[in-house]
Design a protein around this motif. Structure first.
Motif, PDB file in Angstrom:
ATOM      1  N   GLU A  88      78.564  23.053 104.406  1.00 56.39           N
ATOM      2  CA  GLU A  88      78.518  22.429 103.081  1.00 56.39           C
ATOM      3  C   GLU A  88      77.086  22.362 102.560  1.00 56.39           C
ATOM      4  N   GLY A  89      76.134  22.033 103.435  1.00 61.15           N
ATOM      5  CA  GLY A  89      74.738  21.961 103.013  1.00 61.15           C
ATOM      6  C   GLY A  89      74.228  23.296 102.522  1.00 61.15           C
ATOM      7  N   THR A  90      74.577  24.364 103.229  1.00 59.85           N
ATOM      8  CA  THR A  90      74.169  25.713 102.809  1.00 59.85           C
ATOM      9  C   THR A  90      74.789  26.067 101.467  1.00 59.85           C
ATOM     10  N   ALA A  91      76.066  25.727 101.287  1.00 61.54           N
ATOM     11  CA  ALA A  91      76.753  26.038 100.029  1.00 61.54           C
ATOM     12  C   ALA A  91      76.103  25.333  98.846  1.00 61.54           C
ATOM     13  N   ARG A  92      75.529  24.165  99.075  1.00 57.99           N
ATOM     14  CA  ARG A  92      74.883  23.428  97.978  1.00 57.99           C
ATOM     15  C   ARG A  92      73.475  23.942  97.689  1.00 57.99           C
ATOM     16  N   LEU A  93      72.795  24.437  98.713  1.00 56.35           N
ATOM     17  CA  LEU A  93      71.434  24.940  98.516  1.00 56.35           C
ATOM     18  C   LEU A  93      71.411  26.373  97.998  1.00 56.35           C
ATOM     19  N   LEU A  94      72.434  27.146  98.350  1.00 57.88           N
ATOM     20  CA  LEU A  94      72.442  28.575  98.033  1.00 57.88           C
ATOM     21  C   LEU A  94      72.289  28.875  96.537  1.00 57.88           C
ATOM     22  N   PRO A  95      72.976  28.152  95.634  1.00 56.06           N
ATOM     23  CA  PRO A  95      72.779  28.451  94.203  1.00 56.06           C
ATOM     24  C   PRO A  95      71.329  28.290  93.759  1.00 56.06           C
TER      25      PRO A  95
END
Length: 467
Positions: A88-95
């Motif tokens: 989840e953390g990666t998904a939020r930072l990726l954009p």
């Protein structure tokens, strides 16, 4: 009877180098990528793939840093339509990362095409665009740490906290059944347990194959307590000089770590008279994500925040101002003293820090504090090496500022921490070392053998193993 080997692993990047993380796993008739990172400092041909992107069934992403995720939009442009599995953390930072990287890429492309147009050469077309970035983000399937997820036929995935940055993961893959059952563990980037905010990397016990990073395989970091003492000494010296402090810092991880440590100093009465400015729109956006996901922080640091009734890093550091606009950034040039300015980029290769250098590097009462590794050839490395004069924005600037390096803020595990993580495995797995310069990986391999009798192979790009 010899064991049956039906799974294959190929090293396609970050093999005897520290960028371009990309490894191909083939099992059950499907093809999966572990990471899809850019080779930083490389362009054009070096960013192309050694395989058909359309033939990849899924990507398993260890974390959001561009050297692990940056080629995903190019993969999508090439025809990849599978799922991207991440935390989840990666998904939020990726954009934040992918959109910022696209903006910088298109800016550099415009500059190059202007040069080509003047020379009468053919113009370059972009290798990917904003639509490819949006399609990439739509393919992400976030999952929490410790939750088993089916990825494909006979392939199950678990993420464990790697303690590197928010959302960073150790990847555990279970593939095959019966005689063909195997477990592969990919460390991703392992964190430095001595630093703040992130928990210690999870220690695993069982694997048949371990792919482990070795960025700092040849050395240990300076004590974090010593680093903080040195930081406090720089603050005292800069205050006595009546000057300002400039800190080049990466937007993810390092910036939030600095804000937290400065918050501690504030509550200890060690920031009297200082104002802190986070002069990085990207750093501000990432800090918001860190605040939203503070449940993934180290419990010790969450408790400290609660003790001071702070829900966010901004509340924890009341003297912080986040300067979003260009006008606010320019206004910092008028601050005569008492300013701690944190700005990107971490190695001074771009970003607002270069503008602050233009206005302050020639002042004797300016202090520049480097809190991360400075790669060969970067402006940061040149300054650390003691150059007396640089050229910025077409102007020659004298370097009269005092230059400091703080060695304990690294978000990567040092050598002994890597050795401890590897030694926790009790199943005698095969080790392959990636994500490090050749000397660092060779040194780590020797230390693994001498200290723990672990035989490790330094992976070479393009090589493959069956298991």
């Amino acid at each position: 009877m010899a064991s049956i080997k039906t799974h294959q692993l190929n090293f396609l990047g970050a093999a005897q180098e520290v960028t371009g993380s990309c490894h191909l796993v083939e099992t059950g008739g499907k093809r999966y990528l572990l990471d899809c990172g850019i080779l930083q400092g490389e362009e054009g041909e070096d960013q192309k793939f050694d395989f058909d992107p359309a033939a990849i069934d899924a990507v398993i992403l260890s974390h959001a840093h561009l050297d692990h995720s940056g080629r995903l939009p190019r993969l999508v442009r090439g025809g990849f339509r599978g799922s991207i599995h991440c935390t989840e953390g990666t998904a939020r930072l990726l954009p934040i990362l992918l959109k910022d990287a696209l903006s910088l890429y298109l800016r550099d492309l415009d500059y190059e095409n202007l040069r080509r147009e003047r020379a009468g050469h053919e113009l370059l077309r972009p290798e990917y665009d904003d639509l490819d970035v949006e399609r990439t983000l739509d393919l992400c399937e976030p999952v929490n740490y410790g939750v088993t997820q089916a990825v494909g036929p006979g392939l199950k995935l678990l993420f464990h906290d790697a303690g590197h940055i928010l959302g960073s993961a150790i990847v555990e893959l279970h593939m095959g059944q019966g005689d063909t059952a195997r477990t592969l563990v990919f460390s991703g980037d392992l964190g430095n347990p001595d630093t703040s905010l992130m928990p210690e990397p999870t220690q695993l016990r069982h694997a048949d194959v371990v792919v482990m990073e070795g960025t700092y395989g040849d050395r240990n970091h300076r004590s974090f307590d010593d680093t903080i003492v040195e930081f406090e000494q720089v603050l005292a010296q800069a205050a006595a000089d009546g000057g300002n402090i400039l800190i080049p810092a990466f937007a993810i991880g390092r910036t939030q770590e600095l804000l937290f440590q400065l918050g501690l100093m504030y509550h200890q009465g060690k920031l009297n008279g200082w104002r802190v400015y986070l002069d990085s729109p990207m750093g501000g956006a990432v800090t918001e994500v860190y605040d939203q996901m503070c449940h993934d922080w180290h419990a010790r640091d969450r408790a400290l925040m609660s003790e001071y009734r702070s829900r966010t890093l901004s509340e924890f550091l009341p003297c912080l101002t986040i300067t979003a606009s260009v006008e606010e950034s320019i206004a910092l040039n008028r601050v005569k003293s008492g300013a701690i300015i944190i700005a990107g980029s971490g190695m001074c290769t771009g970003g607002r820090i270069r503008h602050h250098f233009k206005h302050r590097l020639w002042q004797k009462n300016t202090h520049v504090v480097f809190v991360g590794f400075q790669a060969q050839g970067t402006l940061g490395r040149i300054l650390v090496n003691g150059v007396k004069k640089i050229k910025l924005f077409g102007q020659e600037i004298m370097v009269r500022a005092k230059i400091h390096t703080l060695g304990g803020f690294s978000a990567h595990a040092g050598q002994q921490q890597l050795l401890n993580w590897a030694a926790a495995f009790t199943s005698n797995p095969r080790f392959y070392l990636v994500h490090g310069e050749p000397e660092a990986l060779q040194t780590l391999a020797k230390a693994l053998w001498s200290q723990h009798q672990i035989e490790a192979v330094v992976a070479t790009r393009g090589s493959g193993v069956h298991f």
